[in-house]
Design a protein around this motif. Sequence first.
Motif, PDB file in Angstrom:
ATOM      1  N   CYS A 175      67.564   2.994  47.539  1.00  0.00           N
ATOM      2  CA  CYS A 175      68.083   1.641  47.132  1.00  0.00           C
ATOM      3  C   CYS A 175      69.394   1.423  47.806  1.00  0.00           C
ATOM      4  O   CYS A 175      70.579   2.227  47.479  1.00  0.00           O
ATOM      5  CB  CYS A 175      68.168   1.691  45.533  1.00  0.00           C
ATOM      6  SG  CYS A 175      68.635  -0.135  44.719  1.00  0.00           S
TER       7      CYS A 175
ATOM      8  N   THR B 244      61.160   3.837  42.186  1.00  0.00           N
ATOM      9  CA  THR B 244      61.387   2.500  41.688  1.00  0.00           C
ATOM     10  C   THR B 244      59.929   2.592  40.779  1.00  0.00           C
ATOM     11  O   THR B 244      59.018   3.212  40.954  1.00  0.00           O
ATOM     12  CB  THR B 244      61.271   1.599  42.583  1.00  0.00           C
ATOM     13  OG1 THR B 244      61.336   0.327  42.062  1.00  0.00           O
ATOM     14  CG2 THR B 244      60.191   1.580  43.281  1.00  0.00           C
TER      15      THR B 244
ATOM     16  N   TRP C 281      59.227  -1.652  45.775  1.00  0.00           N
ATOM     17  CA  TRP C 281      60.668  -1.987  46.290  1.00  0.00           C
ATOM     18  C   TRP C 281      60.543  -3.210  46.879  1.00  0.00           C
ATOM     19  O   TRP C 281      59.817  -4.296  47.206  1.00  0.00           O
ATOM     20  CB  TRP C 281      60.833  -1.187  47.739  1.00  0.00           C
ATOM     21  CG  TRP C 281      60.862   0.190  47.527  1.00  0.00           C
ATOM     22  CD1 TRP C 281      59.785   1.249  47.071  1.00  0.00           C
ATOM     23  CD2 TRP C 281      62.176   1.193  46.959  1.00  0.00           C
ATOM     24  NE1 TRP C 281      60.301   2.608  46.831  1.00  0.00           N
ATOM     25  CE2 TRP C 281      61.568   2.431  46.795  1.00  0.00           C
ATOM     26  CE3 TRP C 281      63.285   0.687  47.094  1.00  0.00           C
ATOM     27  CZ2 TRP C 281      62.559   3.269  46.404  1.00  0.00           C
ATOM     28  CZ3 TRP C 281      64.082   1.531  46.647  1.00  0.00           C
ATOM     29  CH2 TRP C 281      63.996   3.049  46.465  1.00  0.00           C
TER      30      TRP C 281
ATOM     31  N   CYS D 147      65.499  -1.070  44.706  1.00  0.00           N
ATOM     32  CA  CYS D 147      64.682  -0.554  43.798  1.00  0.00           C
ATOM     33  C   CYS D 147      64.293  -1.950  42.797  1.00  0.00           C
ATOM     34  O   CYS D 147      64.959  -2.935  42.916  1.00  0.00           O
ATOM     35  CB  CYS D 147      65.048   0.472  42.982  1.00  0.00           C
ATOM     36  SG  CYS D 147      66.454  -0.037  41.915  1.00  0.00           S
TER      37      CYS D 147
END
Length: 70
Positions: free
Chosen positions: A7, A17, A21, A36
């Motif tokens: 991130c 995440t 994404w 994220c």
Amino acid sequence: MESTKVCMNAQCGSTSTSGEWKRGWPMRSGELASLCDKCGSAYEQSIFCQVFHAEESGWRESSSLWMHCF
């Protein structure tokens, strides 16, 4: 070889995440920042600075709207 995503929110730096994404701000390279799900959702909702930069100097109030002035 699979590359590990990170991130691009400096206050997060997550390598995983909970969702997908997401794309963030444009970078000098012409690509979009990789965020994220949590950070990307804040960016999509236009609350990224309020969530992650609220304690930084440069905030100004204008008619009940807070803006971050760089």
